[in-house]
Structure formats: structure tokens, C-alpha cells
Design an enzyme around this catalytic site. Structure first.
Site, PDB file in Angstrom:
ATOM      1  N   LYS A  80       0.830  -1.197   0.000  1.00 11.17           N
ATOM      2  CA  LYS A  80       0.000   0.000   0.000  1.00 11.17           C
ATOM      3  C   LYS A  80       0.870   1.255   0.000  1.00 11.17           C
ATOM      4  CE  LYS A  80      -3.794   2.084   2.678  1.00 11.17           C
ATOM      5  NZ  LYS A  80      -4.698   1.889   3.833  1.00 11.17           N
ATOM      6  N   SER A 155      -9.012   3.187   2.811  1.00 10.90           N
ATOM      7  CA  SER A 155      -7.918   3.674   1.989  1.00 10.90           C
ATOM      8  C   SER A 155      -7.128   2.559   1.314  1.00 10.90           C
ATOM      9  CB  SER A 155      -6.971   4.526   2.843  1.00 10.90           C
ATOM     10  OG  SER A 155      -6.449   3.767   3.929  1.00 10.90           O
ATOM     11  N   SER A 179     -10.400   1.187   6.835  1.00 12.15           N
ATOM     12  CA  SER A 179      -9.646   1.152   5.588  1.00 12.15           C
ATOM     13  C   SER A 179      -9.237  -0.236   5.135  1.00 12.15           C
ATOM     14  CB  SER A 179      -8.398   2.039   5.703  1.00 12.15           C
ATOM     15  OG  SER A 179      -8.761   3.392   5.781  1.00 12.15           O
TER      16      SER A 179
END
Length: 473
Positions: A80, A155, A179
Site C-alpha cells: 500500500k 484507503s 480502511s
């Protein structure tokens, strides 16, 4: 079945058994990315193909020479884009930090590298991870694999979409306000927020006051979550908190008959919820009843308004710690997204009494949750209060007749687990009549990560939702 359809643990087993080479695995992933990534824009900052193939070949040579292997040996993974991988870009979706090259691995990345992972690039994320919609001015939006005109969530939206599109076997993610869980529900995969401290935070900065966020694994099945969690988790002497160390791989497949589950839906009507979400989540809860669990609909155990007050205060306080210096600099302030400015300005306006009040509410929620967990092993909530929204919207502004007053009010349902630091599994719950995915959270008591994963594994075996491929895949 093609290689990309296997589980991550099966791919690693085949590498270690010399049934497939690391180079073949790498070529499979890179070919798949080349074929479908443009459809969803999930993976960014990809490394050079020749360099990656050379690294895979070196892993094959090391294996042939009898060198050590690890649980992720030879597995290509995109990290990520909020985390640091040594020698790679850490953009965080912001023009402020775009072009930054990480000098060292973050702690969990270091552990994945030691386990044999080969890092191929980054998974797209929102700007600084704020807002559960993966869009930023550096790379643009990540599109939902099941509805390319809709959000993939965030996210960890890039990770969720990459898994759904079969470009990755395993992904990392992070979760403060859902997220890991929201993109799992919106991409028809799994995302696990472990008990806070299970995966220790990186040293540096504040790791003591009001911890909210944690790293966690994402995958298309629960046993792969357990595999990656074992790699990412474990004590670090620099971390001040954490549950009793545990291991998970090979222990999640068990009979869950007799376990007690509370279904809370919209928290007693407190949360505006899009039509169609709750029936799908209730049907998902019924799966546990079919597995022999006791499932009961339960009234909200704590005032939603107080949870929201505590959460928004502590979140803004936390964001000031991360982004306050960028706000203080006139040059970089103008480049911050609106939600970052909103959070920082709220945080700067807080008094010590505001923070104490929020922490006291949080403490009271812990006490109320203890009573809840005395009666139930887990509780179930939606992963979001709405289906994926149009990708061109910054965030939902209404649900039904209710106007939403903040950029994240539609995610209020993730707060109970986040504020408590409880383990929470985001799992698929099916699709709307229009084909839009949604998920459930399975939330357990602090430290009972294994119990939550076992419930998730039983649910996965009974439903198999990730086997439903995206139309674009």
C-alpha cells in the site's frame, strides 16, 4: 485452474516443492497486471519487469542451492502506497510527497521481505489515506472491479481491487476508520483489522496516546489472511502495547457451532443506511445461524452520538500529529486535500478538556463492550452504510433523506471496532440488485483474533463469495 486463481499459500507451497518457479509466478503476475490493471488503476509505481524477473530468478537459484525459504517465498506483493519499501517511491497520493524514495522498510514490510516476498510496486490509496475513496491527484482514482463507474473504497482500495482482479494473492493494508474493512466489502474480498498492537506500529512519532490505526492483511480467503498475519504480527520491544502473542496459520478451520453472535444492523436506527444494505447483511448473519451459531438481533449497547464525538475528536487530534507540520507551512498547506485541512483545523482547535472527554467516552465504551462480550463471542455490522458511490464524487453527501455532515459520516459503522481496538474482519456479504457489492464486519473481543478468523473461515466455506469474478476480469 490457472496459477492466479490458487491461494497464496498454495502458490508458495508449489514454489517450495519445485512444482513451479518463482520466475513463472512473477511472469504470471506481471502478465496479469499488464492485461487488466488499466481497467481499475489499482497498482502504481510498478518496478521494471526485467529487474523483477531477475529478482525472481535469483530466488529460484537460492532455492536450488538449498537456501532458506519463508512463508511468502517468491510471492510478488505490491505494498500500500502509505508504507515505505526501501528504494521505492512513497507517494501517499500527494504531490507534496510524490517522488520521495524510502530509505528503509517499515517494520511490517521488513518482516514480509524476511519471509521471502518480492515487492513489485505499490497499491493505490487516497491522499494521505484520508477518506474511504481511493482517489488522489498523483495517480487518479481506483475503480471498482464490479462496477467501474463506482469507488473501490479505501484507503486500501488499490489492494482490494488488485485482489478482486486477480493481480495479487495477498496484500497488506492499514485501517483507522475502516480502511481494511470497507474495501473488502466493496471488492468482494477479505480484510482483517487485528487487535490493536497485534502488528506493532513503526517506532517514531506517537505510539502511546490514543492509538487508532493498525496494519493488517487482505486476501481472497481467510486462511491466506492468517498466513500473512503471522508474518506481519509479533511483538517488538519498541512498541508499548499489544495482546498476548499468538499464531493463526493452520488454526482457523474449525467447527463454530454454539458460538454466540449479536447482529446490530444500523445500531438501533442511529446510522442512516442505504436501502438494500441491511437485508444483505442480515442474510449474511443468517449464515452463522445455519452453521449452528446462536444469532440474535441486539439493541445498540452504547450511544452512537458519544462514539462519534469521541472518534472525531481523537481522529483529528491524531491527524494533527501527522499532517500539522504540512499545514503550518504555507507552501504545502495549499496542496493539502480539503479533508486534511478540515481534520487539522479541528485538531488545532481542541482543548485538553476536549481530548480528555473523548478518551473518557472511549473508556466507557470499553466497559460497555466488556458486558457485550460477556454475552456474545462477536457482533456483526455492515462494512459501510451505503453501496459503492460514483467514482467522480469525493464522498457521499446524502443517504436517503439524510444529509451527511462530514466526509466520513457514511462510515460511522466502523467506529465501534476502531475505537475499541477490537479485531474486525471485513467479509463479503453479496450484491445489490444492481450488482454492487457490500460486506459485513465480524467484530470480536480484544485479543480474540483467532476466534474472529475462525468465524470468518466457516463463513467463507459456506458462502465462497470471492469466487464470483468481476465482470471486467
Amino acid at each position: 485452474m490457472t496459477l492466479i486463481e490458487f491461494s497464496g499459500r498454495e502458490v508458495v507451497r508449489r514454489i517450495q516443492a519445485r512444482e513451479v518457479t518463482c520466475a513463472e509466478v512473477m511472469a504470471t503476475v506481471l502478465d496479469r497486471i499488464g492485461a487488466v490493471n488499466d481497467r481499475v488503476n489499482a497498482l502504481v509505481s510498478l518496478r521494471d519487469r526485467d529487474a523483477l524477473m531477475a529478482e525472481a530468478a535469483a530466488a529460484d537459484a537460492a532455492l536450488a542451492a538449498g537456501g532458506p525459504t519463508g512463508p511468502l517465498f517468491g510471492l510478488p506483493i505490491a505494498v500500500k502506497d502509505l508504507a515505505n519499501v526501501a528504494g521505492m517511491r512513497t507517494s501517499m497520493g500527494s504531490p507534496i510527497t510524490e517522488g520521495t524514495t524510502a530509505p528503509a522498510d517499515d517494520l511490517f514490510v521488513e518482516r514480509m521481505r524476511a519471509a521471502g516476498a518480492i515487492f513489485i510496486g505499490k497499491a493505490n490509496s487516497p491522499e494521505f489515506g484520508l477518506g474511504s475513496h481511493t482517489i488522489n491527484p498523483v495517480f487518479g482514482p481506483t475503480l471498482n472491479p464490479y462496477a467501474p463507474d463506482r469507488s473501490a473504497g479505501g484507503s486500501s482500495g488499490g489492494s482490494g481491487a488488485a485482489l478482486a482482479m486477480r493481480m495479487q494473492w495477498l496484500c497488506d493494508g492499514s485501517d483507522a476508520m475502516g480502511s481494511l474493512r470497507n474495501p473488502a466489502g466493496w471488492n468482494n474480498v477479505y480484510g482483517f483489522r487485528p487487535s490493536w498492537g497485534r502488528i506493532p506500529p513503526d517506532p517514531g512519532g506517537d505510539v502511546v496516546m490514543h492509538p487508532l490505526s493498525t496494519m493488517g492483511p487482505m486476501a481472497r480467503d481467510v486462511e491466506d489472511l492468517a498466513l500473512l498475519l503471522d508474518v506481519m504480527a509479533g511483538p517488538d520491544p519498541r512498541a508499548p502495547f499489544g495482546p498476548v502473542p499468538d499464531s493463526f496459520a493452520g488454526r482457523v478451520d474449525t467447527d463454530v457451532k454454539g458460538r454466540r453472535i449479536a447482529f446490530m444492523g444500523d445500531w438501533g436506527g442511529a446510522w442512516p443506511t442505504e436501502e438494500g444494505v441491511l437485508p444483505l447483511c442480515a442474510a449474511a448473519a443468517q449464515v452463522f445461524a445455519d452453521l449452528g451459531c446462536t444469532v440474535e438481533e441486539v439493541a445498540s449497547p452504547f450511544p452512537a452520538a458519544e462514539l462519534w464525538d469521541s472518534w472525531t475528536t481523537l481522529r483529528s487530534f491524531s491527524v494533527v500529529g501527522r499532517l500539522g507540520p504540512l499545514y503550518a507551512n504555507p507552501r504545502t498547506r495549499t496542496q493539502l486535500p480539503p479533508q486534511a485541512i478540515w481534520e487539522v483545523e479541528r485538531g488545532l482547535a481542541l482543548s485538553s478538556n476536549d481530548i480528555l472527554r473523548a478518551s473518557t467516552i472511549r473508556s466507557r465504551w470499553h466497559a460497555a463492550a466488556a458486558d457485550l462480550f460477556a454475552a456474545y463471542d462477536a457482533f456483526i455490522l455492515p462494512t459501510a452504510q451505503c453501496f459503492p458511490f460514483p467514482v467522480g464524487d469525493r464522498h457521499p453527501t446524502r443517504i436517503g433523506d439524510t444529509k451527511l455532515d462530514t466526509y466520513h459520516r457514511w462510515m460511522e459503522c466502523v467506529i465501534p471496532a476502531s475505537l475499541g481496538g477490537f479485531p474486525a474482519l471485513g467479509a463479503p456479504a453479496g450484491f445489490s440488485a444492481a450488482g454492487l457489492p457490500i460486506g459485513i464486519q465480524i467484530v470480536g473481543r480484544y485479543g480474540d483474533d483467532l476466534g474472529v478468523l475462525q468465524l470468518g473461515q466457516a463463513y467463507h466455506a459456506a458462502t465462497g463469495w470471492p469466487q464470483r469474478h468481476p465482470p471486467a476480469a
